[in-house]
Scaffold this motif. Structure first.
Motif, short mmCIF file in Angstrom:
data_model
loop_
_atom_site.label_atom_id
_atom_site.label_comp_id
_atom_site.label_asym_id
_atom_site.label_seq_id
_atom_site.Cartn_x
_atom_site.Cartn_y
_atom_site.Cartn_z
N SER A 77 -11.60 -4.32 32.73
CA SER A 77 -12.06 -5.55 33.50
C SER A 77 -13.29 -5.30 34.11
O SER A 77 -14.30 -5.92 34.18
N GLY A 78 -13.35 -4.09 34.66
CA GLY A 78 -14.77 -3.59 35.61
C GLY A 78 -15.19 -2.35 35.03
O GLY A 78 -15.30 -2.15 33.56
N ASN A 79 -15.77 -1.66 35.63
CA ASN A 79 -16.55 -0.48 35.43
C ASN A 79 -15.40 0.73 35.02
O ASN A 79 -14.53 0.86 35.68
N PRO A 80 -15.49 1.15 33.76
CA PRO A 80 -14.62 2.32 33.33
C PRO A 80 -14.91 3.51 33.99
O PRO A 80 -15.85 4.32 33.90
N TYR A 81 -13.89 4.43 34.42
CA TYR A 81 -13.84 5.68 34.62
C TYR A 81 -12.87 6.38 33.44
O TYR A 81 -11.70 6.12 33.22
N LEU A 82 -13.52 7.34 32.58
CA LEU A 82 -12.75 7.94 31.39
C LEU A 82 -12.65 9.21 31.61
O LEU A 82 -13.41 10.12 31.90
N PHE A 83 -11.39 9.64 30.92
CA PHE A 83 -11.05 11.15 31.11
C PHE A 83 -10.41 11.69 30.17
O PHE A 83 -9.72 10.96 29.07
N TRP A 84 -10.59 12.94 29.72
CA TRP A 84 -9.98 13.55 28.61
C TRP A 84 -9.36 14.68 29.14
O TRP A 84 -9.47 15.36 30.20
N TYR A 85 -7.84 14.72 28.86
CA TYR A 85 -6.91 15.89 29.07
C TYR A 85 -6.18 16.48 27.89
O TYR A 85 -6.18 16.11 26.84
N VAL A 86 -5.90 17.83 28.00
CA VAL A 86 -5.28 18.55 27.09
C VAL A 86 -3.82 18.90 27.64
O VAL A 86 -3.82 19.31 28.65
N ALA A 132 -17.77 14.54 25.35
CA ALA A 132 -17.35 13.39 24.77
C ALA A 132 -18.61 12.30 24.90
O ALA A 132 -19.42 12.63 25.92
N GLU A 133 -18.37 11.26 24.15
CA GLU A 133 -19.78 10.37 23.98
C GLU A 133 -19.22 9.07 24.71
O GLU A 133 -18.49 8.42 23.75
N PHE A 134 -19.66 8.74 25.46
CA PHE A 134 -19.49 7.30 26.10
C PHE A 134 -20.22 5.92 25.29
O PHE A 134 -21.51 6.19 25.21
N ASN A 135 -19.63 5.03 24.69
CA ASN A 135 -20.33 4.03 23.82
C ASN A 135 -19.80 2.60 24.38
O ASN A 135 -18.68 2.31 24.21
N LYS A 136 -20.68 2.25 25.18
CA LYS A 136 -20.09 0.80 26.04
C LYS A 136 -20.13 -0.07 24.93
O LYS A 136 -19.23 -0.93 25.07
N THR A 173 -16.87 0.26 23.26
CA THR A 173 -15.78 0.69 24.36
C THR A 173 -15.08 1.89 23.73
O THR A 173 -13.74 1.95 23.62
N SER A 174 -15.89 2.97 23.23
CA SER A 174 -15.24 4.07 22.99
C SER A 174 -15.61 5.36 23.86
O SER A 174 -16.57 5.35 24.52
N PHE A 175 -14.81 6.35 23.77
CA PHE A 175 -15.01 7.52 24.42
C PHE A 175 -14.44 8.66 23.27
O PHE A 175 -13.52 9.13 24.05
N HIS A 176 -15.03 9.15 22.49
CA HIS A 176 -14.52 9.93 21.61
C HIS A 176 -14.68 11.41 22.20
O HIS A 176 -15.86 11.77 22.40
N LEU A 177 -13.83 12.29 22.08
CA LEU A 177 -13.88 13.65 22.14
C LEU A 177 -14.48 14.50 20.92
O LEU A 177 -13.91 14.36 19.73
N LYS A 178 -15.39 15.51 21.13
CA LYS A 178 -15.78 16.36 20.13
C LYS A 178 -16.18 17.55 20.33
O LYS A 178 -16.06 18.01 21.66
N LYS A 213 -14.87 14.13 32.41
CA LYS A 213 -14.76 12.79 32.60
C LYS A 213 -16.31 12.11 32.43
O LYS A 213 -17.28 12.79 32.67
N TYR A 214 -16.05 10.77 32.26
CA TYR A 214 -17.30 9.93 32.23
C TYR A 214 -17.14 8.76 33.40
O TYR A 214 -16.16 8.39 33.79
N ILE A 215 -18.23 8.92 34.48
CA ILE A 215 -18.16 8.22 35.55
C ILE A 215 -19.29 6.98 35.30
O ILE A 215 -19.19 5.86 35.50
#
Lengths: 113, 116
Positions: A28-37, A65-69, A72-77, A49-51
């Motif tokens: 609902s607000g600003n996302p903080y996004l993370f990838w873990y293995v 990873a690319e943040f696409n507002k 609403t994606s955050f794909h790991l590459k 992470k993307y902040i």
């Protein structure tokens, strides 16, 4: 409510080829996004992470990873996969206004020699 | 490198018994969490803890669960009367409070709970 989706249970890629592991989110607000293995019988290890700021973030072991507002994606590459990258990958999101981190269902990456 | 440590690594218990899982978070971290993972699949949020109280909890975290930070270093998860469906890997995690409160979680290696 916040949520995160990883649409692929498993991704197979040949060693040396680029890899992408997909993640979409909802907050609902600003996302903080993370990838873990996660390697077998181990805990989760932070990759990146993307902040805020630059949409392309770089992390450990050559992952990015690319943040696409708008999508609403955050794909790991990773440009060139290694057999040792084979593991379970989790995307996570935290809404800026909460404490909890919500994890996706995980994507098993298999890199074939 | 500082790490989150969890004990025991594996516990087997009978249904209805109480279980306490222990965690030592990274020493300067201020936020503490418990997650669980069933059969190596989804990682589910249980509870977050900050400033000596629960800050958020999930629907899973019912009256059978409790958390405590008894001595300023340990962070424990107690399950009062275990059920078969409590069998899972339980992960403790912690994070610091950085300038923007955007830090990542650091996870322990997990405690595997088997309820018979």
């Amino acid at each position: 409510a916040q949520s995160v989706a990883q649409p692929e249970d498993q991704v197979n890629v040949a060693e040396g080829n680029p890899l992408t592991v997909k993640c979409t989110y909802s907050v609902s607000g600003n996302p903080y996004l993370f990838w873990y293995v996660q390697y077998p019988n181990r805990g989760l290890q932070f990759l990146l992470k993307y902040i805020t700021g630059d949409n392309l973030v770089k992390g450990s072991y050559g992952f990015e990873a690319e943040f696409n507002k708008s999508q609403t994606s955050f794909h790991l590459k990773k440009p060139s996969a290694l057999v040792s990258d084979s593991a379970l990958y989790f995307c996570a999101v935290r809404d800026a206004g909460t404490y909890k981190y919500i994890f996706g269902t995980g994507t098993r990456l298999k890199v074939l020699a | 490198e500082p790490e989150v440590t969890q004990t025991p690594s594996h516990q087997v218990t009978q249904m209805g018994q109480e279980v306490i899982l222990r965690c030592v978070p990274i020493s300067n971290h201020l936020y503490f969490y418990w997650y669980r993972q069933i059969l190596g699949q989804k990682v589910e949020f249980l509870v977050s803890f900050y400033n000596n109280e629960i800050s958020e909890k999930s629907e899973i975290f019912d009256d059978q669960f409790s958390v405590e930070r008894p001595d300023g270093s340990n962070f424990t998860l107690k399950i009062r009367s275990t059920k078969l469906e409590d069998s899972a890997m339980y992960f403790c995690a912690s994070r610091n409070r950085d300038e923007w409160n955007t830090g990542e979680l650091f996870f322990g290696e997990g405690s595997r709970l088997t309820v018979l």
